[in-house]
Scaffold this motif. Structure first.
Motif, PDB file in Angstrom:
ATOM      1  N   ARG A  95       0.769  -1.106  -0.009  1.00  0.00           N
ATOM      2  CA  ARG A  95      -0.036  -0.002  -0.035  1.00  0.00           C
ATOM      3  C   ARG A  95       0.700   1.223   0.179  1.00  0.00           C
ATOM      4  N   GLU A  96       1.769   1.394   1.003  1.00  0.00           N
ATOM      5  CA  GLU A  96       2.501   2.725   0.998  1.00  0.00           C
ATOM      6  C   GLU A  96       3.209   2.693  -0.127  1.00  0.00           C
ATOM      7  N   PRO A  97       3.917   1.859  -0.688  1.00  0.00           N
ATOM      8  CA  PRO A  97       4.862   2.189  -1.752  1.00  0.00           C
ATOM      9  C   PRO A  97       4.006   2.526  -3.045  1.00  0.00           C
ATOM     10  N   ARG A  98       2.926   1.644  -3.326  1.00  0.00           N
ATOM     11  CA  ARG A  98       2.158   2.451  -4.226  1.00  0.00           C
ATOM     12  C   ARG A  98       1.670   3.554  -4.146  1.00  0.00           C
ATOM     13  N   LEU A  99       1.285   4.137  -3.034  1.00  0.00           N
ATOM     14  CA  LEU A  99       0.729   5.462  -2.966  1.00  0.00           C
ATOM     15  C   LEU A  99       1.791   6.546  -3.153  1.00  0.00           C
ATOM     16  N   LYS A 100       3.124   6.286  -2.560  1.00  0.00           N
ATOM     17  CA  LYS A 100       4.122   7.254  -2.656  1.00  0.00           C
ATOM     18  C   LYS A 100       4.536   7.360  -4.095  1.00  0.00           C
ATOM     19  N   GLU A 101       4.332   6.108  -4.836  1.00  0.00           N
ATOM     20  CA  GLU A 101       4.873   6.200  -6.430  1.00  0.00           C
ATOM     21  C   GLU A 101       3.787   7.133  -7.038  1.00  0.00           C
TER      22      GLU A 101
ATOM     23  N   ARG B 290       2.544  19.711  -9.167  1.00  0.00           N
ATOM     24  CA  ARG B 290       1.554  20.472  -8.881  1.00  0.00           C
ATOM     25  C   ARG B 290       1.040  20.685  -7.553  1.00  0.00           C
ATOM     26  N   TRP B 291       1.192  19.773  -6.552  1.00  0.00           N
ATOM     27  CA  TRP B 291       0.721  19.805  -5.219  1.00  0.00           C
ATOM     28  C   TRP B 291       1.800  19.801  -4.158  1.00  0.00           C
ATOM     29  N   ASN B 292       2.977  20.837  -4.486  1.00  0.00           N
ATOM     30  CA  ASN B 292       4.114  20.563  -3.785  1.00  0.00           C
ATOM     31  C   ASN B 292       3.950  21.017  -2.186  1.00  0.00           C
ATOM     32  N   ASP B 293       2.693  21.490  -1.807  1.00  0.00           N
ATOM     33  CA  ASP B 293       2.595  21.833  -0.476  1.00  0.00           C
ATOM     34  C   ASP B 293       1.960  20.608   0.371  1.00  0.00           C
ATOM     35  N   LEU B 294       1.988  19.598  -0.310  1.00  0.00           N
ATOM     36  CA  LEU B 294       1.072  18.370   0.244  1.00  0.00           C
ATOM     37  C   LEU B 294       2.073  17.014   0.448  1.00  0.00           C
ATOM     38  N   SER B 295       2.140  16.438   1.474  1.00  0.00           N
ATOM     39  CA  SER B 295       2.746  14.917   1.468  1.00  0.00           C
ATOM     40  C   SER B 295       2.100  14.036   0.834  1.00  0.00           C
TER      41      SER B 295
ATOM     42  N   TYR C 286       0.677  11.196   1.898  1.00  0.00           N
ATOM     43  CA  TYR C 286      -0.534  10.892   2.705  1.00  0.00           C
ATOM     44  C   TYR C 286      -1.523  11.895   2.424  1.00  0.00           C
ATOM     45  N   GLU C 287      -1.474  13.198   2.665  1.00  0.00           N
ATOM     46  CA  GLU C 287      -2.234  14.153   2.654  1.00  0.00           C
ATOM     47  C   GLU C 287      -2.929  14.334   1.232  1.00  0.00           C
ATOM     48  N   PHE C 288      -2.059  14.293   0.024  1.00  0.00           N
ATOM     49  CA  PHE C 288      -2.439  13.997  -1.234  1.00  0.00           C
ATOM     50  C   PHE C 288      -3.544  12.901  -1.359  1.00  0.00           C
ATOM     51  N   SER C 289      -3.156  11.862  -0.891  1.00  0.00           N
ATOM     52  CA  SER C 289      -4.150  10.467  -0.936  1.00  0.00           C
ATOM     53  C   SER C 289      -5.308  10.979  -0.431  1.00  0.00           C
TER      54      SER C 289
END
Length: 355
Positions: free
Chosen positions: A180-186, A194-199, A201-204
């Motif tokens: 899960r985590e590797p897929r979400l990070k990738e 585009r959303w460089n103010d988000l981490s 996990y926040e983007f997710s």
């Protein structure tokens, strides 16, 4: 019906009209779910309705933007949210960990937003298949409702993009635990510029809400929108309003997710102060971004309502140190959020089954 601009007007309309009609529509889908031949599919469909009625109620508040067409908007929102909750159960609580299965199931959400789309075999990658036409009927109801929107072609690129992000999230976060985590990070690397103010996990979290879709579709019933207005609505909801919505949802589910072994994005903050700081950021960004929307006061109330509604949930009582978070976020959000907080507390007492 006028779009409410004060908390009392909003809540009185919601309790008198929106919630009763929402539950009436949802009861027809519950009756349909009871007829599903396959036992596993029937269980997940019924559980999703019983456990997540408040998702439909919350989404249906956007039907107020449709003004005289609010019943049509409620029918779309209830059908679409029922698809979402049902598929979430199939991915989260059922028998599969196959990303191909999750992708195929969530094609139903894309097709529901595409009036001209043909139905597909959404169960192609799973053993349980016979739902008696339940999922297809939900999809067709959404399609039928959207055909009555004269300007839906203007809205469709935005609803489809929000749906694509939502569907990708559901695939990545429901596979085996170690993936899960590797897929979400990738996945986030595609959007991090585009959303460089988000981490990551926040983007997710921002992709996990359907509020932007409900807002756009409801406006489509109520009035003709310019391209600029549609763009503003999209940006008013994604990422910050949607992110606030889902982060609050994860906040109240921390204990439950720990027991179930589910991914919870709030666990990735360094410490409680870090989480409070980022929640404040989402609140402030949401407040700034809804200023330019039509009926700005309504959207401000929704933002404050989200804070009040979630922080008043009974689950918060079981979270260690939650009182400080609740106090700070209510103070940041202001008096209207406190009004919704107290109102929700009272509603829970009146309707004990709500939690």
């Amino acid at each position: 019906m006028a779009v409410p601009s004060t908390p009392i007007h909003l809540m009185s309309t919601v309790y008198r009209k929106i919630f009763p009609y929402t539950n009436k529509v949802l009861s027809t889908w519950e009756a349909s779910a009871e007829q599903i031949p396959n036992a596993e599919l029937r269980k997940q469909a019924l559980d999703s309705i019983e456990d997540k009625t408040f998702h439909c109620e919350g989404g249906a508040i956007y039907s107020l933007l449709s003004q005289n067409y609010w019943k049509e908007a409620v029918q779309f929102i209830v059908a679409y949210q029922t698809i979402s909750d049902y598929l979430d159960n199939l991915c989260d609580r059922s028998t599969s960990l196959d990303p191909n299965d999750f992708q195929c199931l969530h094609q139903a959400m894309q097709d529901a937003l595409t009036p001209e789309a043909q139905l597909k075999d959404y169960y192609a990658f799973r053993e349980e298949k016979d739902d008696g036409g339940y999922l297809a009927s939900l999809v067709q109801t959404c399609q039928h409702t959207l055909r009555s929107l004269p300007n839906y072609n203007q809205l469709k690129p935005y609803t489809k993009e929000l749906c694509a992000l939502y569907s990708d999230l559901q695939v990545h976060k429901h596979v085996t635990l170690e993936e899960r985590e590797p897929r979400l990070k990738e996945w986030f690397t595609l959007y991090s510029n585009r959303w460089n103010d988000l981490s990551w996990y926040e983007f997710s979290a921002c992709t996990g809400s359907t509020l932007g879709i409900y807002c756009l579709v409801s406006y489509g019933f109520g009035q003709t929108l310019t391209d600029e207005q549609i763009q503003n609505i999209y940006e008013g909801y994604f990422p910050y309003m949607q992110g606030l919505h889902i982060l609050l949802d994860y906040f109240i589910d921390q204990e439950e997710d720990l027991v179930e072994g589910d991914l919870n994005f709030c666990n990735y903050y360094d410490h409680e102060d870090h989480m409070k700081q980022r929640f404040r950021y989402f609140i402030e960004q949401t407040q700034a971004h809804v200023q330019s929307l039509p009926h700005a006061s309504f959207h401000q109330m929704v933002q404050k309502g989200l804070v009040g509604l979630y922080l008043a949930d009974r689950k918060v009582e079981s979270i260690k140190g939650a009182n400080e978070v609740v106090k700070e976020l209510l103070n940041v959000s202001g008096m209207k959020a406190k009004f919704f907080y107290m109102n929700t507390k009272l509603y829970h007492k009146i309707k004990p089954g709500l939690a």
